[in-house]
Design a protein around this motif. Structure first.
Motif, PDB file in Angstrom:
ATOM      1  N   GLY A  13      47.042  42.338  37.233  1.00  0.00           N
ATOM      2  CA  GLY A  13      46.183  41.672  36.244  1.00  0.00           C
ATOM      3  C   GLY A  13      44.705  41.940  36.424  1.00  0.00           C
ATOM      4  N   VAL A  14      44.328  42.995  37.149  1.00  0.00           N
ATOM      5  CA  VAL A  14      42.917  43.243  37.453  1.00  0.00           C
ATOM      6  C   VAL A  14      42.287  44.109  36.365  1.00  0.00           C
ATOM      7  CG1 VAL A  14      41.316  44.303  39.073  1.00  0.00           C
ATOM      8  CG2 VAL A  14      43.280  43.008  39.927  1.00  0.00           C
ATOM      9  N   PRO A  15      41.250  43.618  35.652  1.00  0.00           N
ATOM     10  CA  PRO A  15      40.587  44.431  34.631  1.00  0.00           C
ATOM     11  C   PRO A  15      39.509  45.322  35.245  1.00  0.00           C
ATOM     12  CG  PRO A  15      39.624  42.256  34.651  1.00  0.00           C
ATOM     13  CD  PRO A  15      40.708  42.239  35.695  1.00  0.00           C
ATOM     14  N   LEU A  34      37.080  48.395  39.573  1.00  0.00           N
ATOM     15  CA  LEU A  34      38.396  48.097  40.147  1.00  0.00           C
ATOM     16  C   LEU A  34      39.501  48.512  39.170  1.00  0.00           C
ATOM     17  CD1 LEU A  34      37.905  44.747  42.090  1.00  0.00           C
ATOM     18  CD2 LEU A  34      37.749  47.088  42.893  1.00  0.00           C
ATOM     19  N   GLY A  35      40.004  47.601  38.357  1.00  0.00           N
ATOM     20  CA  GLY A  35      41.064  47.985  37.435  1.00  0.00           C
ATOM     21  C   GLY A  35      42.209  48.695  38.135  1.00  0.00           C
ATOM     22  N   ARG A  36      42.487  49.931  37.689  1.00  0.00           N
ATOM     23  CA  ARG A  36      43.611  50.693  38.232  1.00  0.00           C
ATOM     24  C   ARG A  36      43.409  51.101  39.686  1.00  0.00           C
ATOM     25  NH1 ARG A  36      42.313  56.070  38.283  1.00  0.00           N
ATOM     26  NH2 ARG A  36      40.382  56.611  37.182  1.00  0.00           N
ATOM     27  N   THR A  37      42.188  50.982  40.205  1.00  0.00           N
ATOM     28  CA  THR A  37      41.923  51.376  41.598  1.00  0.00           C
ATOM     29  C   THR A  37      42.156  50.228  42.571  1.00  0.00           C
ATOM     30  OG1 THR A  37      39.562  50.761  41.627  1.00  0.00           O
ATOM     31  CG2 THR A  37      40.131  52.933  40.718  1.00  0.00           C
ATOM     32  N   PHE A  38      42.476  49.033  42.068  1.00  0.00           N
ATOM     33  CA  PHE A  38      42.512  47.845  42.919  1.00  0.00           C
ATOM     34  C   PHE A  38      43.423  48.018  44.126  1.00  0.00           C
ATOM     35  CE2 PHE A  38      44.210  43.736  44.211  1.00  0.00           C
ATOM     36  CZ  PHE A  38      43.049  43.036  44.440  1.00  0.00           C
ATOM     37  N   TYR A  55      37.200  38.524  45.425  1.00  0.00           N
ATOM     38  CA  TYR A  55      37.408  39.155  44.131  1.00  0.00           C
ATOM     39  C   TYR A  55      36.674  38.334  43.075  1.00  0.00           C
ATOM     40  CZ  TYR A  55      39.939  40.358  39.812  1.00  0.00           C
ATOM     41  OH  TYR A  55      40.271  40.742  38.535  1.00  0.00           O
ATOM     42  N   VAL A  56      35.857  39.010  42.239  1.00  0.00           N
ATOM     43  CA  VAL A  56      35.130  38.330  41.160  1.00  0.00           C
ATOM     44  C   VAL A  56      35.386  39.096  39.865  1.00  0.00           C
ATOM     45  CG1 VAL A  56      32.926  37.480  40.311  1.00  0.00           C
ATOM     46  CG2 VAL A  56      33.349  37.577  42.780  1.00  0.00           C
ATOM     47  N   GLU A  57      35.849  38.400  38.882  1.00  0.00           N
ATOM     48  CA  GLU A  57      36.211  38.987  37.587  1.00  0.00           C
ATOM     49  C   GLU A  57      35.350  38.378  36.491  1.00  0.00           C
ATOM     50  OE1 GLU A  57      40.042  38.323  34.720  1.00  0.00           O
ATOM     51  OE2 GLU A  57      40.456  38.959  36.783  1.00  0.00           O
ATOM     52  N   ARG A  58      34.754  39.236  35.659  1.00  0.00           N
ATOM     53  CA  ARG A  58      33.958  38.811  34.500  1.00  0.00           C
ATOM     54  C   ARG A  58      32.943  37.727  34.889  1.00  0.00           C
ATOM     55  NH1 ARG A  58      39.268  39.489  32.255  1.00  0.00           N
ATOM     56  NH2 ARG A  58      39.303  41.226  30.749  1.00  0.00           N
TER      57      ARG A  58
END
Length: 499
Positions: free
Chosen positions: A224-226, A181-185, A203-206
């Motif tokens: 704020g998406v890594p 995801l990141g910049r593609t979110f 959405y699931v982060e880390r």
């Protein structure tokens, strides 16, 4: 090739060090060289996961990406050169005989950096890939939702695909995981919206780490998406099933009479194991129940070995109330055991609607026979010397008839603390029809910790060496005995009977 080191691609799972497999942890700790990737800031997620399993003195090779975005001019050329140079660094260690572990977050072959080393080195050096828990599995676990059920299709997509292509895939699949995801979110979110799936997306982060975050994707701020996050479309078949004690009440009960075989779990049939596992109540003679590992979900009802009818009625009454009841027997439940007692009591009108099943078990006679060969290879009969339920006169007449018929005889319950004279009486009756040299197999606790198996002549059968835990096999006129190549007794009865 034996002087070369071995290359390992080791999956570390999604982030929690406790999700590293036992094998991965062992290989990391044993490696001469540990390799990990990082961006130019130098921090490595993979090394952080593996840190509890590293040891002092290991060589560490940090592979720092020269570029991290495909928007860079000549990205592919730079990244290919980086992989080639990194592979040669590892090849130097491998050629010198050092084992190299390349750490890979998630699974090495699931969008992992390790695969680029694998493609360049696996044909040159011994290689092994150790799978890891993927981020997709980790995300579904923390979300608490199944990914796919029954015939559903799961599609895994990189967020770097063109938005229109993503939307096409998402519109036609059941479940999906969208990686990178990141910049593609922003584009991923628009693709979900175009496919009509945005409201289903999570959405699931880390995932599985102390910094994990779970939220409906529609509520996430793109700023704020890594990179280490993903979007999930979980199973559409998922429904929460609410139940109350009344709704989950037991259905019609049943009694299953289970044979444990003569000893441990390895003698237990899969069918019997299933019956024991699914039972609500276990009913049986205390020492037999002790052979079954305790389960706090189940209730155990031990009783004395002289109350078979009462035990059967108790089990049937439990089943009548809706319980799944396993009645426990040693050996086979139909051979001097509980099946007959249960079926007899089940014939009473009050238990007419209670189903009863009997599951076979390995008999003590067959277990003892197997230890010496095949003494039951021809016609044989099975007798019990216990006169608790039938008079000795009947036992003696049947023993004489079997001996006169030249049958091999398996004798159960030969003696007990209160029955000490029956073996000697039986020996005298047998000697009226059998040669003094007839082989007698004495098996005690076969399959158990105190197992002993002896072969003696009928004339030498000593009643003082026989107790309730013994089973006797009396040979026929054709039964043969010899000593095996390691000194073990071999007893068998030929299939052919002399004319």
């Amino acid at each position: 090739m034996s002087d070369l080191g071995r290359l390992y691609g080791v999956g570390l799972g999604p982030g929690d060090p406790e999700l590293v497999t036992v094998k991965a942890a062992r290989l990391i700790g044993a490696a001469d060289v540990v390799v990990f990737h990082s961006a130019r800031h130098g921090r490595s997620i993979a090394r952080g996961i593996a840190e509890p399993y590293l040891r002092p003195g290991q060589i560490e090779e940090q592979l720092i990406y020269p570029v991290t975005t495909e928007d860079t001019e000549d990205y592919q050329g730079q990244i290919d050169q980086f992989y080639a140079e990194s592979a040669e660094r590892l090849a130097t260690h491998l050629s010198a005989g050092r084992d190299v572990v390349v750490l890979a977050a998630g699974d090495p072959f699931f969008y992992g950096s390790y695969m680029h080393m694998h493609k360049r080195l696996a044909h040159r050096f011994p290689t092994e890939v150790v799978p890891g828990v993927t981020s997709v599995s980790g995300a579904a676990a923390v979300l608490g939702r199944p990914l796919v059920e029954r015939d559903e299709v799961l599609t895994v997509l990189p967020g770097t695909l063109p938005q229109e292509e993503l939307a096409e895939w998402l519109a036609t699949t059941d479940s999906a995981a969208i990686m990178k995801l990141g910049r593609t979110f922003g584009a991923v979110r628009e693709a979900l919206h175009a496919a009509g799936r945005l409201d289903d997306a999570w959405y699931v982060e880390r995932a599985t780490t102390g910094r994990q975050r779970v939220a409906p994707l529609s509520e996430v701020d793109p700023e704020g998406v890594p990179y280490f996050s993903l979007a999930l479309l979980p199973s559409q078949a998922h429904d929460t099933i609410e139940s109350t004690p009344a709704e989950s009440a037991k259905g019609p009960g049943e009694v299953v009479v289970v044979g444990l075989g003569p000893a441990g779990r390895e003698w237990l049939t899969p069918q019997a194991q299933d019956a024991l596992a699914t039972a609500d109540e276990l009913v049986g003679y205390g020492p037999y129940l002790d052979r079954i590992p305790p389960n706090p979900r189940q209730r155990r009802h031990p009783s004395d070995n002289r109350v078979e009818a009462e035990r059967a009625a108790f089990a049937l009454d439990l089943a009548k109330s809706g319980s799944r009841v396993a009645v426990i027997s040693s050996g086979d439940p139909g051979v001097f055991a509980m099946a007959s007692a249960v079926l007899e009591v089940a014939g009473e009108e009050q238990f007419a609607e209670v189903p009863v099943r009997v599951l076979p078990g390995l008999t003590a006679a067959h277990a003892v026979a197997s230890r010496v060969g095949a003494p039951l290879g021809h016609d044989y009969c099975v007798l019990s010397l216990s006169d608790r339920l039938k008079p000795w006169e009947i036992i003696e007449s049947r023993l004489a008839a079997a001996a006169a018929a030249d049958l091999v005889i398996a004798i159960y319950n030969p003696a007990s603390r209160t029955r000490t004279w029956q073996v000697e009486s039986a020996r005298k009756t047998l000697l009226e029809h059998r040669s003094p040299d007839t082989p007698v197999v004495i098996g005690r606790d076969v399959g158990g910790p105190e197992e002993s198996v002896r072969v003696v002549r009928l004339a030498d059968l000593d009643p003082s060496t026989v107790d309730m835990r013994c089973l006797l096999l009396i040979g026929s006129s054709t039964t043969r005995f010899r000593t095996g190549p390691s000194g073990e007794p071999v007893v068998f009865t030929p299939r052919r009977y002399p004319a």
